[in-house]
Design a protein around this motif. Structure first.
Motif, mmCIF file in Angstrom:
data_model
loop_
_atom_site.group_PDB
_atom_site.id
_atom_site.type_symbol
_atom_site.label_atom_id
_atom_site.label_comp_id
_atom_site.label_asym_id
_atom_site.label_seq_id
_atom_site.Cartn_x
_atom_site.Cartn_y
_atom_site.Cartn_z
ATOM 1 N N ARG A 75 0.865 6.445 1.744
ATOM 2 C CA ARG A 75 0.135 7.467 0.976
ATOM 3 C C ARG A 75 0.302 8.871 1.537
ATOM 4 N N GLN A 115 1.288 4.781 -8.312
ATOM 5 C CA GLN A 115 0.425 5.944 -8.049
ATOM 6 C C GLN A 115 1.088 6.941 -7.087
ATOM 7 N N GLN A 116 1.994 6.453 -6.235
ATOM 8 C CA GLN A 116 2.633 7.331 -5.244
ATOM 9 C C GLN A 116 3.960 7.915 -5.728
ATOM 10 N N ALA A 174 0.816 -1.217 0.000
ATOM 11 C CA ALA A 174 0.000 0.000 0.000
ATOM 12 C C ALA A 174 0.853 1.271 0.000
ATOM 13 N N ASN A 189 0.603 -1.570 -8.166
ATOM 14 C CA ASN A 189 0.022 -0.363 -8.742
ATOM 15 C C ASN A 189 0.005 0.818 -7.765
ATOM 16 N N ASP A 190 -0.263 0.550 -6.486
ATOM 17 C CA ASP A 190 -0.301 1.645 -5.500
ATOM 18 C C ASP A 190 1.035 2.387 -5.449
#
Ligand code: SAH
Length: 223
Positions: A147, A170-171, A144, A166-167
């Motif tokens: 974030r 995204q970061q 995760a 994928n996370d």
């Protein structure tokens, strides 16, 4: 102070030999070589293992995990420093804290996530002892990411997922880079991923052997 800079545990000559070996293996970035030369790797493992700390090899740290081989630490660090010095870096898999310590001397802020509480606590103590105040650690599942502090200029993943999480993409900031070993247990490709406005580009660096990235947080106290 002696135990912190490592003289006393190993001679400067032993450390210099490691640096020569890394140069022979193709590490060129003098910033990375200097930081590895001056970081006491023996403090990131059990005393029983410490006499081997300046060999270019991965070593066990308990819980079935390893402190990464210095060559791999150097290669991954060099990869994310290549285009520009990243200011904020996320590491997945704190482990011994050694890669974290290397990064903390080269970039502004290091965020590192580990799923095994005992390893995280040990690392926290070591990094505090070395006065590395720009390091932030968290017990969590690295799939995760972290974030709260995203986006990151660079992400280093030090355990191997079977596909790129994928996370984590995204970061990553646009233009940011992630170095990640992708594949099955002990047979992975080390990839350098660059996030673009319209997707990602991928460069294969070399074949590597990392412990697997495991889903979920670890509980229990078995070693
Ligand atoms: N960078 C470390 C490498 C340790 S080995 C070092 O220099 O010592 C890889 C580490 O990744 C192990 O500590 C393992 O517990 C951790 N890990 C594996 N899967 C993970 C996950 N999903 N989230 C966070 N850490 C993970």
């Amino acid at each position: 102070m002696n135990s912190l800079n490592g003289i006393g545990m190993t001679s400067q000559r032993t450390r210099d030999r490691l640096i020569s070996r890394l140069e022979e293996e193709g590490i060129r970035d003098s910033r990375v070589l200097d930081v590895i030369r001056n970081t006491p790797r023996h403090l990131f493992m059990d005393e029983a293992m410490a006499s081997r700390a300046y060999e270019d090899t991965a070593l066990p740290i308990g819980h079935g995990q390893t402190i990464s081989q210095p060559y791999i630490v150097a290669r991954m660090t060099e990869a994310i420093l290549q285009s520009a010095i990243p200011s904020k870096v996320l590491e997945i898999g704190t482990g011994s804290g050694y890669q974290t310590a290397i990064l903390s001397q080269l970039v502004d802020q290091v965020y590192s996530v580990e799923r095994i509480e005992h390893l995280l606590n040990q690392s926290r103590q070591r990094l505090m002892k070395l006065n590395m105040r720009n390091v932030h650690l968290k017990l969590a599942d690295g799939y995760a990411g972290w974030r709260q502090h995203a986006p990151y200029d660079a992400i280093i993943v030090t355990a191997a997922p079977s596909t790129i999480p994928n996370d984590l993409i995204q970061q990553l900031a646009y233009g940011g880079q992630m170095v990640v070993p992708v594949g099955e247990t002990h047979h992975q490709k080390l990839l350098l991923i660059t996030r673009e406005e319209d997707g990602v580009s991928e460069q294969e660096l070399e074949l590597v052997s990392f412990v697997p990235m495991i889903k979920g947080q670890h509980s229990g106290r078995t070693i």
